[in-house]
Write an enzyme that holds these catalytic residues in place. Structure first.
Site, PDB file in Angstrom:
ATOM      1  N   TYR A 160       0.843  -1.214   0.000  1.00 52.68           N
ATOM      2  CA  TYR A 160       0.000   0.000   0.000  1.00 52.68           C
ATOM      3  C   TYR A 160       0.878   1.264   0.000  1.00 52.68           C
ATOM      4  O   TYR A 160       0.467   2.315  -0.447  1.00 52.68           O
ATOM      5  CB  TYR A 160      -0.949  -0.026   1.199  1.00 52.68           C
ATOM      6  CG  TYR A 160      -2.183   0.817   1.004  1.00 52.68           C
ATOM      7  CD1 TYR A 160      -3.025   0.607  -0.082  1.00 52.68           C
ATOM      8  CD2 TYR A 160      -2.508   1.833   1.888  1.00 52.68           C
ATOM      9  CE1 TYR A 160      -4.157   1.387  -0.283  1.00 52.68           C
ATOM     10  CE2 TYR A 160      -3.642   2.616   1.708  1.00 52.68           C
ATOM     11  CZ  TYR A 160      -4.454   2.389   0.628  1.00 52.68           C
ATOM     12  OH  TYR A 160      -5.574   3.160   0.441  1.00 52.68           O
ATOM     13  N   LYS A 167      -3.111   8.062   3.651  1.00 57.04           N
ATOM     14  CA  LYS A 167      -4.315   7.752   4.449  1.00 57.04           C
ATOM     15  C   LYS A 167      -4.112   8.123   5.915  1.00 57.04           C
ATOM     16  O   LYS A 167      -5.053   8.554   6.591  1.00 57.04           O
ATOM     17  CB  LYS A 167      -4.688   6.271   4.306  1.00 57.04           C
ATOM     18  CG  LYS A 167      -5.197   5.887   2.912  1.00 57.04           C
ATOM     19  CD  LYS A 167      -6.349   6.756   2.424  1.00 57.04           C
ATOM     20  CE  LYS A 167      -6.983   6.221   1.165  1.00 57.04           C
ATOM     21  NZ  LYS A 167      -7.901   7.190   0.533  1.00 57.04           N
TER      22      LYS A 167
HETATM   23  N1  NAD Z   1     -11.089   0.137  -3.638  1.00 56.23           N
HETATM   24  C1  NAD Z   1     -10.621  -0.141  -2.439  1.00 56.23           C
HETATM   25  O1  NAD Z   1     -10.239  -1.287  -2.145  1.00 56.23           O
HETATM   26  C2  NAD Z   1     -10.595   0.926  -1.383  1.00 56.23           C
HETATM   27  C3  NAD Z   1     -10.512   0.533  -0.028  1.00 56.23           C
HETATM   28  C4  NAD Z   1     -10.476   1.521   0.950  1.00 56.23           C
HETATM   29  C5  NAD Z   1     -10.525   2.867   0.591  1.00 56.23           C
HETATM   30  N2  NAD Z   1     -10.604   3.206  -0.747  1.00 56.23           N
HETATM   31  C6  NAD Z   1     -10.661   4.644  -1.074  1.00 56.23           C
HETATM   32  O2  NAD Z   1     -11.908   4.920  -1.675  1.00 56.23           O
HETATM   33  C7  NAD Z   1     -11.776   6.130  -2.430  1.00 56.23           C
HETATM   34  C8  NAD Z   1     -12.389   5.917  -3.817  1.00 56.23           C
HETATM   35  O3  NAD Z   1     -11.606   4.992  -4.555  1.00 56.23           O
HETATM   36  P1  NAD Z   1     -12.226   3.819  -5.434  1.00 56.23           P
HETATM   37  O4  NAD Z   1     -11.590   2.561  -4.981  1.00 56.23           O
HETATM   38  O5  NAD Z   1     -13.693   3.951  -5.488  1.00 56.23           O
HETATM   39  O6  NAD Z   1     -11.570   4.098  -6.876  1.00 56.23           O
HETATM   40  P2  NAD Z   1     -12.052   5.036  -8.085  1.00 56.23           P
HETATM   41  O7  NAD Z   1     -10.899   5.054  -9.034  1.00 56.23           O
HETATM   42  O8  NAD Z   1     -13.347   4.585  -8.601  1.00 56.23           O
HETATM   43  O9  NAD Z   1     -12.241   6.452  -7.400  1.00 56.23           O
HETATM   44  C9  NAD Z   1     -11.178   7.371  -7.217  1.00 56.23           C
HETATM   45  C10 NAD Z   1     -11.687   8.721  -7.667  1.00 56.23           C
HETATM   46  O10 NAD Z   1     -10.707   9.741  -7.450  1.00 56.23           O
HETATM   47  C11 NAD Z   1     -10.882  10.671  -8.501  1.00 56.23           C
HETATM   48  N3  NAD Z   1      -9.715  11.554  -8.642  1.00 56.23           N
HETATM   49  C12 NAD Z   1      -8.408  11.207  -8.797  1.00 56.23           C
HETATM   50  N4  NAD Z   1      -7.670  12.314  -8.986  1.00 56.23           N
HETATM   51  C13 NAD Z   1      -8.529  13.377  -8.934  1.00 56.23           C
HETATM   52  C14 NAD Z   1      -8.370  14.782  -9.078  1.00 56.23           C
HETATM   53  N5  NAD Z   1      -7.173  15.347  -9.307  1.00 56.23           N
HETATM   54  N6  NAD Z   1      -9.472  15.570  -8.990  1.00 56.23           N
HETATM   55  C15 NAD Z   1     -10.688  15.031  -8.772  1.00 56.23           C
HETATM   56  N7  NAD Z   1     -10.911  13.707  -8.639  1.00 56.23           N
HETATM   57  C16 NAD Z   1      -9.827  12.897  -8.719  1.00 56.23           C
HETATM   58  C17 NAD Z   1     -11.077   9.787  -9.729  1.00 56.23           C
HETATM   59  O11 NAD Z   1     -11.639  10.519 -10.791  1.00 56.23           O
HETATM   60  C18 NAD Z   1     -12.018   8.734  -9.172  1.00 56.23           C
HETATM   61  O12 NAD Z   1     -13.360   9.123  -9.368  1.00 56.23           O
HETATM   62  C19 NAD Z   1     -10.297   6.465  -2.441  1.00 56.23           C
HETATM   63  O13 NAD Z   1     -10.023   7.399  -1.429  1.00 56.23           O
HETATM   64  C20 NAD Z   1      -9.653   5.136  -2.095  1.00 56.23           C
HETATM   65  O14 NAD Z   1      -8.367   5.273  -1.533  1.00 56.23           O
HETATM   66  C21 NAD Z   1     -10.652   2.266  -1.726  1.00 56.23           C
END
Ligand code: NAD
Length: 268
Positions: A160, A167
């Site tokens: 990670y 985070k």
């Molecule tokens: N998928 C997992 O396993 C997981 C687990 C825990 C936490 N998360 C967190 O959940 C959140 C969403 O991620 P996800 O997994 O749904 O992936 P995702 O790729 O669908 O979402 C990430 C989003 O961030 C946006 N983004 C990136 N750079 C940007 C910028 N400069 N301006 C505006 N928007 C921007 C992207 O457009 C996208 O919509 C993140 O914070 C991620 O770290 C994900």
């Protein structure tokens, strides 16, 4: 009667139908919320792929859909002025955004580049402060702000790497915001989700290993589903959780409580 009837909010972070923001939005929509959405600005206006992907999901019920790169103050200002015009006031904001350049994300933390570090921190952490600062002006009646985090911010999760450092900072920012905005009736929380296959997570090193680990290590012996995360996300944005702020709520089948593998995995 829906839990979100009459509630007005902004959703940052839908990229496609795998996005956690979309899982949460489905529950918000079903519970009666009115929402505006953002998408990453498209490089080629002739082929607006980002906008199209988001519109395909939300066009039926969105009050507005606007481009926003959280690195740009003018983009953020435009989103909040659009929200003010559409809604007057806001009740909730979902921040579901993270990014780190792939080389820095997949390389060892010790070798993270200066530029990569700045970009990852700006997009994944500073954006929460920038959004909360604009949201508070429209939350005169109080409100709820939710961000998405992962256990890698609390514990070392190999693979990670730099996103874990982001985070940890995001979770700290969430607590400071909860303290500063609480007197205005604004709650700020983080939902710590177990691993889900999304566009962002596909860039995380060892991600498939992580998925496997949850099925053997977590108390429930399985991975979390998008719906399980979506429902809790909606609840944290609703008045059903009016006494909760400054909290990291784990929706991870209990994985975070384990300090050692389950006994059946011990060598005998
Ligand atoms: N998928 C997992 O396993 C997981 C687990 C825990 C936490 N998360 C967190 O959940 C959140 C969403 O991620 P996800 O997994 O749904 O992936 P995702 O790729 O669908 O979402 C990430 C989003 O961030 C946006 N983004 C990136 N750079 C940007 C910028 N400069 N301006 C505006 N928007 C921007 C992207 O457009 C996208 O919509 C993140 O914070 C991620 O770290 C994900």
């Amino acid at each position: 009667m829906g839990l979100m009837d009459g509630k007005k909010g902004l959703v940052f972070g839908i990229a496609n139908d795998h996005s956690i923001a979309w899982a949460i939005t489905r529950f918000l929509r079903d519970e009666g919320a009115s929402m505006g959405f953002t998408h990453l600005p498209d490089r080629d206006p002739e082929r607006p792929r980002m906008e199209r992907r988001v519109r395909k999901l939300v066009d039926d019920f969105a009050r507005f859909v606007v481009p926003c790169n959280v690195q740009k103050d003018e983009d953020l200002d435009r989103v909040f002025s659009e929200a003010e015009q559409a809604f007057g006031t806001l009740d909730f904001v979902l921040h579901s955004i993270a990014y780190a350049p792939i080389d820095d994300l997949q390389g060892p933390t010790v070798a993270c580049s200066r530029e990569g570090f700045k970009q990852a921190m700006e997009i994944s952490v500073y954006s929460l402060l920038a959004i909360a600062n604009r949201a508070r002006r429209l939350m005169s009646e109080g409100g709820s702000i939710l961000t998405l985090t992962y256990l890698g911010g609390e514990k070392v999760i190999p693979g990670y790497n730099i996103m874990g450092v982001c985070k940890a900072a995001l979770e700290s920012a969430m607590g400071y915001l909860a303290n500063e905005l609480g007197p205005q009736g604004i709650r700020v929380n983080a939902l710590s989700a177990g691993p889900l296959k999304t566009l962002s997570s596909s860039a995380v090193g060892e991600f498939d290993q992580m998925l496997k680990l949850y099925t053997t290590m977590s108390p429930l012996r399985r991975n979390v589903t998008p719906d399980e995360v979506g429902r809790v996300g909606m609840l944290l944005l609703s008045d059903a959780t009016s006494g909760i702020t400054g909290e990291i709520v784990h929706v991870d089948c209990g994985y975070h409580v384990m300090g050692a593998p389950p006994v059946e995995l011990h060598e005998r």
